[in-house]
Design an enzyme around this catalytic site. Sequence first.
Site, short mmCIF file in Angstrom:
data_model
loop_
_atom_site.label_atom_id
_atom_site.label_comp_id
_atom_site.label_asym_id
_atom_site.label_seq_id
_atom_site.Cartn_x
_atom_site.Cartn_y
_atom_site.Cartn_z
CE LYS A 14 -2.21 -1.02 3.88
NZ LYS A 14 -1.82 -2.39 4.29
NE ARG A 89 -4.70 -1.75 9.68
CZ ARG A 89 -3.59 -1.22 9.13
NH1 ARG A 89 -3.54 0.02 8.75
NH2 ARG A 89 -2.54 -1.99 8.95
NE ARG A 128 7.21 -3.10 6.60
CZ ARG A 128 5.88 -2.90 6.49
NH1 ARG A 128 5.38 -2.43 5.39
NH2 ARG A 128 5.08 -3.19 7.47
NE ARG A 134 6.17 -0.93 10.45
CZ ARG A 134 5.07 -0.84 9.72
NH1 ARG A 134 5.09 -0.16 8.60
NH2 ARG A 134 3.96 -1.44 10.10
NE ARG A 145 1.59 -5.51 11.42
CZ ARG A 145 2.76 -5.46 10.77
NH1 ARG A 145 3.83 -6.08 11.24
NH2 ARG A 145 2.86 -4.81 9.65
#
Length: 189
Positions: A14, A89, A128, A134, A145
């Site tokens: 996204k 969401r 990532r 992160r 998640r």
Amino acid sequence: MLNIVIFGAPGSGKGTQSERIVTKYGLSHISTGDVLRAEIKNGTDLGRTAKQYIDQGQLLPDELIIDILASTLDGLKDSKGVIFDGFPRTIAQAEALKQMLAERGQAVSVMLDLDVPEDELMKRLLLRGQQSGRADDNEETIRKRLTVYHSQTAPLIDWYKKEGLYAHINGLGELERITTDICAAIEGK
Ligand code: ADP
């Protein structure tokens, strides 16, 4: 006004595709994840609250994130439109967005569903995590998640289909091909 919802599971691309669309159409970009990470970095009360949810792989409560979205939207000036990345969401958030835009004489133009298989999502997010550091990109939190995505967020697919705004995008493959498909969906609306 072109108001786009870019939708998809964590790791579906996204953020990457939003940046490309923003440049092409001159839109404003609201990423709720980026807004929250900035609050955490600045050590605000909101950041401290957000961190507790994000580290657990959970969503922030609807009322809280809806307030944040409304004030971010009010802070935009002279915009040609907005790309909403990471919001809505939940169904409650989608209903709130619809109302918020209606109050401003606007509406969502299209919802782009970036569809990527689960094993690919996991691969991308682990990579990532190694590169960006992160904290929520670790295997345990990613699994949570993805579960939250399936139970709370994926029902929005049917919600937007009923609104007549849904566009499916194959999110697996060349970045450029995905951008082309997205542009075709935007221009077809
Ligand atoms: P990703 O798409 O990779 O999960 P984001 O940067 O969009 O990452 O979001 C990171 C975290 O921020 C989410 O896991 C959630 O805790 C919180 N968050 C972001 N957007 C929302 C939202 N619309 N509603 C509730 N929580 C949100």
